[in-house]
Every structure is written in C-alpha cells, then in structure tokens.
Design an enzyme around this catalytic site. Structure first.
Site, PDB file in Angstrom:
ATOM      1  N   ARG A  89       0.856  -1.345  -0.044  1.00  0.00           N
ATOM      2  CA  ARG A  89       0.004  -0.103   0.112  1.00  0.00           C
ATOM      3  C   ARG A  89       0.954   1.430   0.056  1.00  0.00           C
ATOM      4  O   ARG A  89       1.938   1.279   0.559  1.00  0.00           O
ATOM      5  CB  ARG A  89      -0.829   0.160   1.319  1.00  0.00           C
ATOM      6  CG  ARG A  89      -1.958  -1.076   1.233  1.00  0.00           C
ATOM      7  CD  ARG A  89      -2.886  -0.811   2.223  1.00  0.00           C
ATOM      8  NE  ARG A  89      -2.509  -0.321   3.715  1.00  0.00           N
ATOM      9  CZ  ARG A  89      -2.778   0.255   4.498  1.00  0.00           C
ATOM     10  NH1 ARG A  89      -3.875   0.927   4.360  1.00  0.00           N
ATOM     11  NH2 ARG A  89      -1.986   0.356   5.689  1.00  0.00           N
TER      12      ARG A  89
ATOM     13  N   SER B 246       7.398  -5.203   6.720  1.00  0.00           N
ATOM     14  CA  SER B 246       6.913  -6.235   7.726  1.00  0.00           C
ATOM     15  C   SER B 246       7.725  -7.652   7.644  1.00  0.00           C
ATOM     16  O   SER B 246       7.458  -8.662   7.833  1.00  0.00           O
ATOM     17  CB  SER B 246       5.399  -6.637   7.634  1.00  0.00           C
ATOM     18  OG  SER B 246       4.757  -5.426   7.296  1.00  0.00           O
TER      19      SER B 246
ATOM     20  N   ASP C 196       6.379  -3.197  10.947  1.00  0.00           N
ATOM     21  CA  ASP C 196       4.705  -3.012  11.124  1.00  0.00           C
ATOM     22  C   ASP C 196       4.535  -2.891  12.533  1.00  0.00           C
ATOM     23  O   ASP C 196       3.328  -2.380  12.686  1.00  0.00           O
ATOM     24  CB  ASP C 196       3.884  -3.969  10.252  1.00  0.00           C
ATOM     25  CG  ASP C 196       4.273  -5.369  10.612  1.00  0.00           C
ATOM     26  OD1 ASP C 196       5.141  -5.569  10.889  1.00  0.00           O
ATOM     27  OD2 ASP C 196       3.444  -6.334   9.886  1.00  0.00           O
TER      28      ASP C 196
END
Ligand code: ADP
Ligand code: MG
Length: 883
Positions: A507, A568, A622
C-alpha cells in the site's frame, strides 16, 4: 359378437352404478388433494409443536428424540447382537456387518416365545427373561466368550434419555422400529433420512436438525426424531376428517380417543373399518339386499389381509365373493363390486393420509436444508405396505403430487426393524470408535496450563538471549533494535508518504497530520506471486512503479515528501533509515535481498526510474507502526502486536538492557521477531506431525516455527493437513481424499473464521466446505469445525503465552507489583477471527496475572504508524541539523 358387446356394456354399466353408489355413500372418506394439502399443513404445525420445549407437553404428536445422531456411512464393521421385542414374539439376532470391505450384512437369528405372564408382568421379570434368552442364544451360537455390542428394538413409544441405556453393560442402542427401518435402508442408500412403518401400526421418523430440537442440548448436527405420528388428531385436529365409522371403531378399541391417525391408516384397523361400513350399508339396504350375517356383526371378522385379497387386480372379485360367503353372506355380482370398492376407498384413504403426513416431513427436510429441490430416500417397512397389492404405488403417486419439489425414492427395508437395531448399534459403535480417533488427533492441539506456562518461560528466556551480546548471534528471537526512541507527543505535523509492504499487499499512503488529527489517502496494489519470488530488483522496481502510480493519482508528482517505509520483515538496523533484511518470511522469496539494506534497494530503484526523488526518513517494522499509532492515542501503549499473515511483537525496552546498542539512558523499541521462536527446537515437544508437514512444505523450512503455529498464513494449512490425515484414517469425507483437499493453500484462514462463527448453522458450514470442493456430510462438518477450533485456539493460546512473557518481563524490569499496559494490535487474524482475540486475552490474563493488559485495535497501524515515526524522526533530525 353383438351379444358379447352387450354383456360387456352391461357389466361396465353395472360396475359404474355400484361404484357411484359407494362413492356417494363414502364421499367423506374420499379426500381431495386440497384436503390433503390442508392435512399436510396441520401436520407440519404438529411437528413444530412437538419439537418446541413449551409446546411439547400438550402436543399430541410427541416428536421423541432418539439420540441416534448418525446414519450408516458404509464403513461400519463387526459383529453385533440385536434384540427385537415386538408384540407377541421376541427375536435375537447376530448380525455381521461388512466383512472384508464388502458392504454386506449377514444375519443369524432365533425366535423365542413371549409368554403372556411375562408381557403382563413387571419390567424386571421381562428383562430377566430377555437376559435368559440372550444367554441361551449366546450359548448355542458359541458367542459366550465375546462381548458384542447390542442393539434393542422396541416398537413402543419410548422416551429415551440417551442411547446407551444402563439396563445392561452391553446395551448400546435402544431403537424404535421406524429408526431401525431408516437405518437399514440408509446402509444401502445414504440419502435415506426418513423411515416409515405401515403395518399393524403406523409411525415415522426422520433426521431433524439439532438446532430445532429444543428438548436436547446442543445445536450441532442432526438427530433421528421418532414422530409417533399415530397420535396425530388426538387433540381433535382431525375431527373434520374423521367419519362415523372412525368414531365407532375408536369407541370399540382398547384405547379410545388415542392414536386416532393410526386408526385411519394401519393394518390393525383397516379390516374392521371395512366391516363397519359394510354392516351399515347392509343395514340401510345398500348391500346384500339388506341381509346381515352374525359374522358381519362380529368385531374383527374382516382383517386387513382380506382387504388386500379383495383388492387384487385379477382375482380380487373372486376373492371378494369367497370372503363374503365365508362371512355367511350371499353376495350378488353387484355386491361384490361394491364391497371391493369400499375396500379401495378405505385403503386409498389410508395411503392418502400417510402421504400427507410424509409430505409434511419431506417439506420440513427440504426447508431445513434450504433447498429448492430435495432428493431423498424414504425407508419403508410394515406388512400393509408390503402385502397390499395397490398400496405402495398409490402412496408414492400421492406423495409425488403433494411435494412436486421433492424427488423421493422409496426403499423397502428388508427385515428392517431387527436388522436396523444392529445397524444403529453398528453406527453407534463406529461413531464411538471414530470419536476416539478424532479426539486423539484433537488432543495434540490441546495445551495444558503447564505446557502454556512452559511456552511463556521459554519465550522469556529467548527474549533475554536475543538482547545479550554474547548470545544474540545464536538467538532464535532476534530482538532487533529499531532506533525508535520516542513515542509521538502530539506536536507532530505535516504531510508524509508511507509505504506498507505486508505479507500479501503493498500500500502507498499519503498521511496528513495536523493537531492530533490524521487524514489518510491510500491505494492498495497486489504483489504478484512471480514478483514475491522473483529477483530483488524486480520487486523494488514494482514497488517504485506503484509509488509512481499513486503520486500520479494524487497529483503529487515532483512533491518532495518525507517517506516512511513499513516493512514487515526482520531487519537489522543501525539507525532509523537503514535496515538489512535478515531473511524473508511469510510468502516472500525474492533473490539478492537477504543481507542487503532495503532502504538502499528502494533508493536505487527510484534512481533507476529517474522520475522523482523521495526523502526516505525511516524504515519501520509493522509492529512498531502499530504501537506508534495506538501510542498516539494512549500513552500507556508500549507494545505492538501483529496477528495477520505473520506473527510478531515489538515493545519499548530499557536501553541498559539492549547490549547491542550503546547508551544506557532511556528506552528504545525492540522488534522481537518472535516468529522465529522455537527454531532451535525448544518447542518441538508441542509441535505436531501436522506442524512439521506445514513447515516442510513452506518456503522457509525449519524457520519461524512459532509463527507457523500461530499466524494466518499457516492456520488453514494446518487444518488441511489434519483433514487429510483424518480422511486417510477413514474418519472424514467417506475416506476419499479429493484432488481439492490435496491442493496446498485451498483452506485459507478466512474459512476458519467463517466456519467457527457462532452465527453459522451447520448446513452453512457444509456449504462452505462444498464450495471448497469438499463433499461433506453433516457429521463431517462437525468434525471440520472442531478441527478449525482446535487449531485456532492453540494459536491464540500460544500467542497469549508469548505476550505473557513480554508483559511479565516489563513488569519485573520495572520492579512493579502490578503493571498496567496497553498493547496496540493489528492483523486480520486478530480482527476477523471470531474467537482468536478473546482466547489470546484470556491466556494473557491467566499466565500474567499481575499485569493488567488492555488490547487496543490499531486503525490502519502500519500506514499511520510509518508516518508518525517519520514525523518523530524528522522532529529529532531537526535539532541535529540545527547544531
Ligand atoms: P498482513 O499481515 O499481510 O500485513 P493482514 O493483517 O491483513 O495483512 O493479514 C492477512 C492475513 O490474514 C491473510 O494472509 C490471511 O492469512 C489472514 N486472513 C484473511 N482473512 C481472514 C479472516 N477472515 N479471518 C482470519 N484470518 C484472515
Ligand atoms: Mg500488515
């Protein structure tokens, strides 16, 4: 020639006249389809009433639960004993079910008399006698050395409390004859879910959804319901249908006012109804020239077998004459035709009524299954059905007319009731044996408190290893410093770009922070599998391509915005904007990345594209982003947890404990990378064969063992492995491992969430499985649901045990008696699974009782968090630059 025609014409005319006469006389017994549909609706209401807790006590149709939960699936095996206690005799059978894989049943039986003094005596005497006969049978058949499961057919209404009655150690099943019939037929046709008896009496049973049976605990699966439909109408519900003959018959019966539906249908009464009608017709001069005989006056002189004989298609008329003569009457040709027609009307009404009630049951089954069309099989037994020449075809035809949306197959049960008892016993014993095997597998996933405490303590030890210089290199929990020192203080502001590379998607976000309000715009891009597992350059070129798209889309091309990169995966950092990838996890495997600085790789990709420049300020895990986001709202938040594709935690640690980073003042966020916990084998004692299989089939075998037991990417796969094994053991899907089940990844973790949802009825579970290409029965669906529950529960508990280690460490390090802390959480598993979060929290409470832990869901943690960290880093950068 002419004469022959004349005779034929005369005969036809005669017949027509007689039939018209009888039709007129018995018009009340000829039920139109409209009436039958009406009766069907009444019976549907009766069933509803019998099933309801509050309405059952006053219901005339008792709808007795039978505690028979499963029908035969063909895998039954072994030798069983069966007792059949009918009215006048008593039979013992030995039944051998399905030897050597062939689906077949062999029986040996022996009848014993049922002396009157025993049937009229008390229960103890009866059962003593039964026991004696059984002992005799075992002796003569040489069975005394074996202890065989035993089923017991009992054709009287019987309220059961459970299948295994405590009458005798061996008795496994007490079975109503309708159930026996259904079970026997189901052995040959798995679609059979209704059993009816049309013999001396009449009754029906069918498989009802547990959720509709108020009288029995539990909502899962189905159970046989013995309707005892013979009592339909005992509350007056059929008064408009009953005729003067029905009332007369009832008054002369042993149980007036009872079993009124049965008295219009079954073999015990049919002959008598005919007799009463003939007598009345003779009295009013419609038969025998008004003459009556004493036999015609005598109760019981016409039996159902006579009715059947009179209705035979060829010999019927001759039989009628013979029977009437035997009754001392002198019938004319027209009398015989009329009497024959009386029989037809009476027996046809019986078939009609049976059909109406059966149609109600079929409709109920169809509605339970929410099907537009039902395909099903009805098992039938009973002498009337078997021996009356016209009965079966009439019944079938009417049923099909009443329920055009059901494809019904009628299956005659061979010695249904007795064999059925053995079948019920066989099923009960199969279910028992299977249950044991299934429980054994599920038990592997049930962790004791001691085991969870041990997970907690081992995790705690690993956290310490990871922090210490000496042990860090070999530690499985890497405890990576993040160079995030501070939490946002609310003064942050500005526009930031954030990137979020998770386990599945990428994203790009624009985050605007102003006076504690955060606004975000974002776009999600899929990362194709070939890019996840291609080269590093391709991966980062793709990422930059997505950024370019986003900037275009937002009209921001050329804007020089500070950027935070949420990444992440485990990164070793030396400062906030440098991160060396330790190793890929989850579904990633792009080459030439491990050991490289991902920020550099991103910078180079931007350079290669040569379209825009970005100020990369921070690389953020994350978990850290999540913690930051929650910390923005709740200053107590010092821990970040992700339960999504992967599993990971970060928390604020005292600098003095972080031996890898100089300085003892203040705190720094540590990205634990706890997913690697257990990679040294320390939790192998609780890993199952299924965990090992999932690990071996993964991209990073041997790595991330804890993550593979706790996170979204793997839970579905663990379930799939268990299902394969259970199927292999013949405990699921009829032992057939389908291609679908063999396909890795078909069982996504989102299906666990759906299947385990409390709001879902079993049939919906079944539908989900069927959509997955898994052809499951109701029983299969129950097992699958249990498997999902066991796997997700263990995941939540293990995650909770790990979290308990973190909060306990923080409490002890600060020398506190009580520690109150907030954990920021993100991840779809945590957010969408119906039980995961609750079980996780319960476990933390249990294993860290001195900590008061609040879980706070982060709204879009990774994106917002990256921006916040970037803002904080920018703020901290400023004074340095000013110096
Ligand atoms: P990521 O961890 O990749 O950043 P998410 O937190 O959204 O992203 O987690 C995605 C993972 O969550 C999926 O890979 C899947 O394993 C799992 N998942 C998806 N839908 C559900 C659901 N309905 N219930 C439980 N887990 C789910
Ligand atoms: Mg994520």
């Amino acid at each position: 020639m002419f004469a022959v025609h004349l005779v034929a014409f005369y005969f036809t005319k005669l017949k027509e006249d007689q039939i018209k006469k009888v039709d007129r006389f018995l018009y009340h017994m000829r039920l139109s389809d409209e009436t039958l549909v009406d009766i069907m609706a009444r019976f549907q209401a009766e069933m509803e009433k019998g099933l309801g807790k509050d309405t059952n006590p006053t219901a005339s149709v008792k709808m007795l639960p039978t505690f028979v939960r499963a029908i035969p699936d063909g895998s039954e095996n072994g030798e069983f004993l069966s007792l059949d206690l009918g009215g006048s005799k008593f039979r013992v059978l030995k039944v051998q079910v399905s030897q050597e894989g062939q689906q077949k049943v062999q029986m040996e039986s022996q009848f014993y008399p049922m002396p009157n003094e025993i049937t009229r005596g008390n229960g103890t005497e009866l059962f003593d006698y039964v026991a004696d006969c059984l002992a005799d049978f075992m002796r003569t058949k040489n069975l005394t050395h074996k202890k065989l499961p035993l089923g017991f057919t009992f054709s009287f209404p019987c309220r059961q409390n459970k299948l295994e009655e405590d009458l005798d150690v061996d008795i496994l099943a007490l079975v109503n004859d309708t159930v026996g019939t259904m079970m026997t037929c189901a052995y040959d046709d798995p679609n059979c879910e209704v059993g009816i008896i049309i013999g001396t009496g009449t009754n029906a049973c069918y498989m009802e959804d547990m959720s509709n049976i108020d009288l029995v605990e539990g909502d899962e699966g189905r159970m046989g319901i013995n309707t005892e439909w013979g009592a339909f109408g005992d509350d007056g519900a059929l008064e408009d249908i009953r005729t003067e003959f029905d009332r007369e018959l009832d008054l002369g019966s042993l149980n007036p006012g009872k079993q009124l539906f049965e008295k219009m249908i079954s073999g015990l009464y049919m002959g008598e109804l005919v007799r009463l009608i003939l007598l009345k017709m003779a009295k009013v001069g419609l038969l025998f020239g008004g003459a009556k005989s004493s036999a015609l006056h005598t109760k019981g002189k016409i039996e159902t077998q006579h009715v059947a004989a009179m209705e035979m298609s060829k010999e019927g008329l001759a039989n009628t004459r013979e029977i009437l003569v035997d009754l001392g009457l002198e019938p004319s040709e027209s009398d015989c035709i009329a009497v024959q027609h009386v029989c037809t009307i009476v027996s046809f009404r019986s078939a009609n009524l049976c059909a109406a009630a059966l149609a109600a049951i079929l409709t109920r089954l169809r509605e339970n299954k929410k099907l537009a069309r039902l395909r099903t099989t009805v098992g039938v037994d009973g002498t009337l059905y078997k021996t009356h020449p016209q009965y079966p075809k009439r019944l079938h035809k009417v049923v099909r007319r009443l329920v055009p949306n059901c494809d019904v197959r009628f299956l005659l049960s061979e010695s249904g009731s007795t064999k059925g008892a053995a079948m019920v016993t066989a099923v009960a014993s199969r279910v028992q044996a299977q249950r044991k095997q299934i429980d054994k597998v599920l038990a592997l996933f049930q962790l004791s408190r001691e085991q969870l405490l041990s997970v907690r303590d081992k995790m705690r030890a690993e956290l310490e290893y990871g922090l210490k210089k000496k042990t860090h290199a070999l530690a499985t929990v890497k405890m990576l410093p993040t160079y995030v020192y501070g939490m946002p203080d609310g003064t942050e502001k500005g526009k930031f770009l954030a990137l979020d590379l998770g386990g599945t998607n990428f994203r790009v976000l624009l985050v605007k922070i102003r006076r504690r309000s955060v606004r975000m715009y974002n776009k999600i891009f899929a990362i194709p599998l070939e890019i996840m597992q291609g080269t590093g350059e391709e991966l980062f070129d793709h990422i930059v391509q997505c950024i370019a798209d986003f900037l275009d889309y937002m009209g921001l091309k050329g804007a020089q915005l500070p950027l935070g990169f949420t990444f992440s995966f485990p990164c070793r950092q030396t400062c906030i904007d440098k991160g060396t990838l330790v190793g890929w996890t989850k579904g990633f495997k792009a080459t030439d990345c491990e050991g490289e600085d991902v920020v550099d790789m991103l910078r180079e990709a931007i350079k290669r594209r040569n379209e825009f420049d970005l100020d990369i300020v921070a690389i953020v895990n994350d978990t850290v982003g999540t913690m930051m986001t929650c910390g923005y709202e709740d200053p107590r938040c010092e821990i970040g947890l992700i339960a999504g594709t992967g599993s990971n935690v970060c928390y604020m640690e005292e600098m003095r404990n972080i031996e890898l980073v100089d300085g003892d003042e203040g705190r720094m966020c540590i990205n634990t990378e706890w997913g690697g916990f257990g990679d040294n084998g320390c939790i192998d004692d609780i890993r199952t064969q299924y965990d090992k299989e999932v690990d071996e089939g993964s991209l990073n075998a041997g790595k991330q063992r804890y993550e593979k037991m706790t996170s979204g990417m793997y839970l579905g796969e663990i379930v799939r492995r268990i299902l394969i094994d259970l199927t292999r053991q013949g405990l699921l899907f009829r032992g057939q491992i389908s291609e679908r089940l063999r396909t890795r990844g078909i069982f996504e973790t989102k299906f666990l969430s759906q299947i385990e949802s409390d709001r879902l009825a079993l049939l919906q579970v079944r539908r989900i499985l069927q959509q997955l290409g898994l052809d499951s029965t109701c029983e299969d669906s129950i097992v699958v649901k249990e498997v999902c529950g066991a796997v997700s529960r263990r995941a939540a508990q293990m995650c909770g045990a790990g979290m308990a280690a973190i909060v306990e460490k923080r409490r002890e390090d600060q020398g506190l008696q009580h520690f109150k802390v907030t954990v920021g959480v993100d991840g779809t598993l945590y957010k969408l699974h119906p039980h995961f979060s609750r079980i996780l929290q319960e476990t933390v409470k249990d294993l860290a009782p001195q900590c008061d832990v609040t879980f706070m869901l982060s709204e879009d943690g990774s994106g917002k968090g990256a921006a916040l960290i970037t803002a904080v880093a920018k703020r901290l950068q400023q004074p340095q630059k000013d110096n």
